[in-house]
Motif scaffolding. Structure first.
Motif, short mmCIF file in Angstrom:
data_model
loop_
_atom_site.label_atom_id
_atom_site.label_comp_id
_atom_site.label_asym_id
_atom_site.label_seq_id
_atom_site.Cartn_x
_atom_site.Cartn_y
_atom_site.Cartn_z
N ASP A 415 -17.68 15.49 56.91
CA ASP A 415 -17.14 15.97 55.65
C ASP A 415 -15.77 15.31 55.41
OD1 ASP A 415 -16.06 17.33 53.50
OD2 ASP A 415 -16.80 19.30 54.15
N LYS A 416 -15.67 14.46 54.40
CA LYS A 416 -14.45 13.70 54.16
C LYS A 416 -13.27 14.58 53.79
CE LYS A 416 -17.04 9.62 52.67
NZ LYS A 416 -17.36 8.73 51.54
N GLU A 417 -13.56 15.76 53.25
CA GLU A 417 -12.49 16.67 52.89
C GLU A 417 -11.84 17.31 54.11
OE1 GLU A 417 -11.41 17.11 49.72
OE2 GLU A 417 -12.82 15.49 49.26
N GLU A 418 -12.49 17.19 55.24
CA GLU A 418 -11.98 17.82 56.47
C GLU A 418 -11.59 16.79 57.53
OE1 GLU A 418 -15.14 20.39 57.63
OE2 GLU A 418 -14.55 21.99 56.24
N GLN A 419 -11.40 15.54 57.11
CA GLN A 419 -11.08 14.48 58.05
C GLN A 419 -9.81 13.74 57.60
OE1 GLN A 419 -12.58 13.87 60.97
NE2 GLN A 419 -14.04 15.55 60.62
N TYR A 420 -8.94 13.47 58.57
CA TYR A 420 -7.68 12.79 58.29
C TYR A 420 -7.45 11.70 59.34
CZ TYR A 420 -6.83 16.61 55.07
OH TYR A 420 -6.95 17.50 54.03
N TRP A 421 -6.62 10.73 58.96
CA TRP A 421 -6.38 9.54 59.78
C TRP A 421 -4.89 9.34 59.98
CZ3 TRP A 421 -3.92 4.90 58.20
CH2 TRP A 421 -4.06 3.81 59.08
N THR A 422 -4.51 8.83 61.15
CA THR A 422 -3.11 8.50 61.40
C THR A 422 -2.97 7.05 61.85
OG1 THR A 422 -1.17 9.00 62.76
CG2 THR A 422 -3.30 9.40 63.76
N ASP A 423 -1.90 6.43 61.43
CA ASP A 423 -1.64 5.03 61.82
C ASP A 423 -0.65 4.96 62.97
OD1 ASP A 423 0.56 5.92 60.47
OD2 ASP A 423 0.84 4.12 59.24
N ASN A 424 -0.24 6.10 63.50
CA ASN A 424 0.77 6.11 64.57
C ASN A 424 0.30 7.03 65.70
OD1 ASN A 424 3.07 6.25 66.21
ND2 ASN A 424 4.45 6.08 64.45
N PHE A 425 -0.53 6.48 66.56
CA PHE A 425 -1.11 7.28 67.64
C PHE A 425 -0.03 7.85 68.55
CE2 PHE A 425 -2.25 6.94 72.21
CZ PHE A 425 -3.02 8.09 72.29
N GLU A 426 0.95 7.01 68.93
CA GLU A 426 1.97 7.46 69.87
C GLU A 426 2.75 8.65 69.32
OE1 GLU A 426 1.43 4.30 69.17
OE2 GLU A 426 0.74 3.54 71.13
N LYS A 427 3.14 8.59 68.04
CA LYS A 427 3.92 9.67 67.45
C LYS A 427 3.12 10.97 67.41
CE LYS A 427 6.69 10.96 63.44
NZ LYS A 427 7.22 10.54 62.12
N VAL A 428 1.85 10.87 66.99
CA VAL A 428 1.00 12.07 66.91
C VAL A 428 0.76 12.64 68.30
CG1 VAL A 428 -1.31 12.91 66.33
CG2 VAL A 428 -0.11 11.40 64.75
N ALA A 429 0.44 11.77 69.26
CA ALA A 429 0.14 12.22 70.62
C ALA A 429 1.35 12.91 71.25
CB ALA A 429 -0.31 11.05 71.48
N HIS A 430 2.53 12.34 71.07
CA HIS A 430 3.73 12.91 71.68
C HIS A 430 4.18 14.19 70.96
CE1 HIS A 430 4.81 8.69 73.38
NE2 HIS A 430 3.91 9.31 74.10
N THR A 431 4.05 14.20 69.64
CA THR A 431 4.50 15.36 68.87
C THR A 431 3.58 16.55 69.07
OG1 THR A 431 5.45 13.89 67.19
CG2 THR A 431 5.14 16.19 66.58
N LEU A 432 2.27 16.30 69.03
CA LEU A 432 1.31 17.38 69.13
C LEU A 432 0.81 17.60 70.56
CD1 LEU A 432 -0.83 16.75 65.90
CD2 LEU A 432 1.21 18.18 66.19
N ILE A 433 1.32 16.81 71.50
CA ILE A 433 0.95 16.90 72.92
C ILE A 433 -0.56 16.72 73.08
CG2 ILE A 433 1.44 18.12 75.07
CD1 ILE A 433 3.90 17.76 73.30
N VAL A 434 -1.05 15.58 72.62
CA VAL A 434 -2.49 15.28 72.69
C VAL A 434 -2.74 14.39 73.91
CG1 VAL A 434 -4.52 14.39 71.49
CG2 VAL A 434 -2.65 15.40 70.19
N TYR A 435 -2.99 15.01 75.05
CA TYR A 435 -3.33 14.30 76.27
C TYR A 435 -4.79 14.52 76.64
CZ TYR A 435 1.56 13.19 77.40
OH TYR A 435 2.84 12.69 77.39
N ASP A 436 -5.36 15.61 76.16
CA ASP A 436 -6.74 15.99 76.48
C ASP A 436 -7.62 15.73 75.26
OD1 ASP A 436 -9.13 17.26 77.01
OD2 ASP A 436 -8.25 19.11 77.76
N PRO A 437 -8.72 14.96 75.40
CA PRO A 437 -9.57 14.66 74.25
C PRO A 437 -10.23 15.90 73.63
CG PRO A 437 -10.62 13.96 76.29
CD PRO A 437 -9.22 14.32 76.64
N ASN A 438 -10.29 16.99 74.38
CA ASN A 438 -10.90 18.22 73.87
C ASN A 438 -9.87 19.24 73.39
OD1 ASN A 438 -13.49 17.23 74.54
ND2 ASN A 438 -13.23 17.92 76.65
N LYS A 439 -8.62 18.81 73.33
CA LYS A 439 -7.55 19.69 72.86
C LYS A 439 -7.75 20.04 71.38
CE LYS A 439 -2.78 19.68 71.40
NZ LYS A 439 -1.85 20.38 72.29
#
Length: 459
Positions: A415-439
């Motif tokens: 569903d395109k209305e429920e999907q978003y994209w980021t061009d800055n993986f490092e910033k998103v990962a560090h800010t949201l603490i995304v270390y686990d793929p199932n987080k």
């Protein structure tokens, strides 16, 4: 006369071979099919040695006037793999990013060891399922199976050494890759056997079960970035921490399983056993990241960080760990979502707070670089939507070029209305603490409900 000419020719050949060996120049070139980046970057440890841009034919060339002989790795975003380099090496490599490790092959001077190391890497991956299936065996039977796997690889290494005449340093690295790979399941055995057998206690082990520990080298600089060596160190220290605490501490009510207490034990072990500065820093970092991502109480986390700074105050990863600590404190319940921008399918920037409405929102994460994970998590999310209609499930894509992201939305019927994209993986990962793929992150009205949820265990 013929004998004299033959001897002269042999001397010339020996001289040419010796000059090649003594030449300090190293060439690493190759072709990347279906590239996912414009560059190939060569590292030694975590230091960039050189980089090369792909040409119009997706080929690259790195030429080094000299080289610090030993293990390197090359990075073609987002993948990396080993390459062992010695003076005089001149290698071509070829790979297809759709099947990165399996398609990689080396040719040229220096190829024998590199192809062998790759075979060992792939063999270890293929053996994971088999090793998992034998944890229920008795300690003696399990050890025999693991020894058999190791012996087969060591025989293959000896064949390569006899045929290709690889250097002593290269041989030792390859042997270490084989040996430490076999030590990892030995360290894991007591815990997986207990789980597999359903026993209340870990099994009694034969006296010779851990004999290999006498050969463990905590100081070999050349092994620091060898994955089997580093992974073994983490398993080994975890095992020692558990066993030491179980033997020496008050284990009533299984207090040794308290995350703070257990990881304090691990830090003390790193401090006492590991003197090599880089390995020491990396292991302290590993303990810290592993503990902090367990999202313990703020009070316990502060106690841990005080201990980390006391034992590893000059750690080269200190700023990263401190940043992770600050990030985790910012992602506690009842705090506002960070001001982080992502993009919708029309390319318009949208903040996480805008997406989080009066309905509870579950943010989950996926990458186009891991198609298997995408299929599994998409299917699971579809089930959660039916089970929890009161939640809105929003996917955030990481590490994927925007055109490929849009293609994946179509091919996976997301569903395109429920999907978003980021061009800055490092910033998103560090800010949201995304270390686990199932987080996943649960939020409502722009406020965090649970920043450390798991899409499989939290719903």
């Amino acid at each position: 006369m013929n004998r004299i000419l033959l001897c002269f020719a042999l001397l010339l050949l020996m001289g040419c071979a010796e000059s090649k060996k003594e030449s300090p120049t190293v060439i690493l070139a190759g072709e990347i099919i279906n590239p996912t980046s414009d560059y190939v970057i060569l590292y030694r440890g975590d230091v960039i040695v050189d980089s090369a841009r792909l040409d119009n034919s997706n080929r690259f060339l790195i030429r080094l006037d000299s080289v610090h002989e030993g293990l390197h790795h090359f990075y073609h975003k987002p993948e990396l793999q080993y390459v062992y380099l010695e003076k005089g090496d001149s290698m071509q490599m070829r790979l297809n990013t759709l099947n990165f490790d399996e398609s990689l092959i080396f040719s040229g001077r220096g190829d024998a060891l590199n192809n062998f190391m790759l075979e060992i890497f792939l063999a270890n991956e293929q053996e994971e399922e088999y090793v998992a299936s034998i944890y229920g065996l008795t300690p003696i039977e399990f050890k025999q199976k693991i020894d058999s796997l190791r012996n087969t690889k060591e025989e293959s290494l000896q064949d390569i050494a006899d045929e290709s005449g690889i250097s002593e340093q290269a041989y030792e690295l390859a042997r270490a890759s084989i040996e430490y790979s076999s030590y990892i399941p030995m360290e894991a055995y007591p815990f997986y056997h207990k789980k597999r057998s359903g026993d209340d206690k870990i099994p009694e082990l034969p006296e010779n079960f851990y004999d290999y520990r006498r050969q463990v080298n905590f100081e070999n600089e050349g092994f620091i970035y060898l994955r089997p060596y580093y992974n073994f160190m983490k398993y080994h220290l975890g095992n020692l921490a558990y066993m030491n605490c179980r033997r020496e501490c008050d284990t009533e009510n299984e207090k040794f399983r308290n995350q703070l207490h257990y990881n304090q034990h691990k830090m003390v072990l790193v401090d006492s056993l590991v003197k090599q500065p880089e390995l020491r820093d990396n292991l302290f970092r590993s303990v810290a990241v592993d503990y902090l991502l367990k999202h313990d109480s703020e009070q316990n986390i502060k106690v841990f960080m005080d201990g980390f700074h006391r034992l590893s105050g000059n750690n080269k990863h200190r700023s990263e760990i401190d940043s992770l600590y600050v990030g985790i404190k910012r992602m506690q319940p009842d705090k506002e979502l960070p001001d982080l921008m992502v993009y919708n399918v029309d390319g318009e920037p949208v903040s996480l707070k805008q997406i989080s409405s009066d309905k509870q929102v579950v943010f989950y994460f996926w990458s186009g670089m891991e198609p298997g994970h995408l299929k599994i998590i998409s299917k699971h999310i579809a089930g959660l939507k039916v089970k929890h209609p009161d939640y809105q499930f929003v996917g955030i894509n990481l590490r994927t070029e925007q055109p490929r992201w849009k293609m994946l939305l179509e091919t996976n019927q997301l569903d395109k209305e429920e999907q978003y994209w980021t061009d800055n993986f490092e910033k998103v990962a560090h800010t949201l603490i995304v270390y686990d793929p199932n987080k996943s992150i649960i939020a409502k009205d722009g406020v965090i409900v649970n920043a450390f949820a798991n899409v499989y265990s939290s719903f």
